[in-house]
Design an enzyme around this catalytic site. Sequence first.
Site, PDB file in Angstrom:
ATOM      1  N   ASP A  61       0.692  16.423   7.733  1.00 28.07           N
ATOM      2  CA  ASP A  61       1.970  17.037   7.358  1.00 28.07           C
ATOM      3  C   ASP A  61       1.739  18.452   6.847  1.00 28.07           C
ATOM      4  O   ASP A  61       0.653  19.017   6.989  1.00 28.07           O
ATOM      5  CB  ASP A  61       2.711  16.152   6.346  1.00 28.07           C
ATOM      6  N   HIS A  62       2.759  19.012   6.203  1.00 24.51           N
ATOM      7  CA  HIS A  62       2.705  20.385   5.701  1.00 24.51           C
ATOM      8  C   HIS A  62       1.613  20.606   4.650  1.00 24.51           C
ATOM      9  O   HIS A  62       1.062  21.688   4.540  1.00 24.51           O
ATOM     10  CB  HIS A  62       4.063  20.800   5.123  1.00 24.51           C
ATOM     11  N   CYS A  92      -2.387  13.843   4.431  1.00 25.75           N
ATOM     12  CA  CYS A  92      -1.249  14.426   3.727  1.00 25.75           C
ATOM     13  C   CYS A  92      -1.761  14.896   2.365  1.00 25.75           C
ATOM     14  O   CYS A  92      -2.966  14.885   2.118  1.00 25.75           O
ATOM     15  CB  CYS A  92      -0.094  13.438   3.603  1.00 25.75           C
ATOM     16  N   GLY A  93      -0.890  15.274   1.491  1.00 29.45           N
ATOM     17  CA  GLY A  93      -1.316  15.811   0.197  1.00 29.45           C
ATOM     18  C   GLY A  93      -2.256  14.891  -0.549  1.00 29.45           C
ATOM     19  O   GLY A  93      -3.321  15.304  -1.014  1.00 29.45           O
ATOM     20  N   THR A  94      -1.885  13.623  -0.679  1.00 28.45           N
ATOM     21  CA  THR A  94      -2.717  12.658  -1.410  1.00 28.45           C
ATOM     22  C   THR A  94      -3.426  11.667  -0.495  1.00 28.45           C
ATOM     23  O   THR A  94      -4.343  10.978  -0.932  1.00 28.45           O
ATOM     24  CB  THR A  94      -1.866  11.817  -2.385  1.00 28.45           C
ATOM     25  N   GLY A  95      -2.966  11.540   0.732  1.00 29.94           N
ATOM     26  CA  GLY A  95      -3.464  10.507   1.632  1.00 29.94           C
ATOM     27  C   GLY A  95      -2.755   9.180   1.425  1.00 29.94           C
ATOM     28  O   GLY A  95      -2.823   8.288   2.265  1.00 29.94           O
ATOM     29  N   GLY A 139       0.683   8.486   1.035  1.00 31.83           N
ATOM     30  CA  GLY A 139       1.885   8.278   1.841  1.00 31.83           C
ATOM     31  C   GLY A 139       1.545   7.900   3.269  1.00 31.83           C
ATOM     32  O   GLY A 139       2.122   6.953   3.829  1.00 31.83           O
ATOM     33  N   HIS A 185     -17.226  -3.342   5.910  1.00 34.68           N
ATOM     34  CA  HIS A 185     -16.631  -4.585   5.418  1.00 34.68           C
ATOM     35  C   HIS A 185     -15.226  -4.853   5.941  1.00 34.68           C
ATOM     36  O   HIS A 185     -14.830  -6.015   6.051  1.00 34.68           O
ATOM     37  CB  HIS A 185     -16.591  -4.591   3.891  1.00 34.68           C
ATOM     38  N   ARG A 207     -19.191 -12.586   7.668  1.00 32.90           N
ATOM     39  CA  ARG A 207     -18.214 -13.031   6.662  1.00 32.90           C
ATOM     40  C   ARG A 207     -17.041 -12.067   6.544  1.00 32.90           C
ATOM     41  O   ARG A 207     -15.936 -12.467   6.185  1.00 32.90           O
ATOM     42  CB  ARG A 207     -18.885 -13.208   5.298  1.00 32.90           C
ATOM     43  N   HIS A 208     -17.272 -10.814   6.876  1.00 27.53           N
ATOM     44  CA  HIS A 208     -16.202  -9.824   6.800  1.00 27.53           C
ATOM     45  C   HIS A 208     -15.149 -10.052   7.888  1.00 27.53           C
ATOM     46  O   HIS A 208     -13.968  -9.805   7.657  1.00 27.53           O
ATOM     47  CB  HIS A 208     -16.777  -8.412   6.883  1.00 27.53           C
TER      48      HIS A 208
END
Length: 176
Positions: A8-9, A65-68, A70, A98, A132-133
């Site tokens: 995004d922006h 995005c800004g924080t990842g 969203g 994992h 197991r994963h």
Amino acid sequence: MKIAFASDHAAVEARGPIVAEIERLGHEVIDFGYDGSESVDYPDFAIRALRAFRQGEVDRVILMCGTGLGMSYVANKVTGVRCARCLDEYDAQLCRTHNNTNCLALRARHQDPALNRRIVEIWLTTPFEGGRHQRRIEKIESVTADFRAPDPTLPGAEDDDMDRTGGCGCGCSCDR
């Protein structure tokens, strides 16, 4: 591999180096990233990349995005997508070994660009351990199927036409 990238922006400046890193590692990129200066809605861009994944046009997805956060929220709403927001090398390694993630979310703000490139490298080169994963992933997929069933007590449930059936008939997206 073929990788869908969307941003995004908030990630306009970070976009170029991430796309270049994916290509440097020998992968083809389908770039759905935003390159303008106006504020945009990140789901609109994530959906394009995720649709390419669901349609089999790409092998994996990288969102930014800004924080990842969203972008990861949008991705994890899509059946069959396991998205991890990674802030460091450890996250990138473990989410692949994992959890066999097929989608990576990165934050563009307050993150060292070199670290983001390293996260991409680790995420794209780390194999899934299986064992197991794999059993745990199958349990996650069954929970997803259970919660995607329409709730008849909610208004509009009778109009729900979402296809929730997978190859096994249990409602998940597997091919069993």
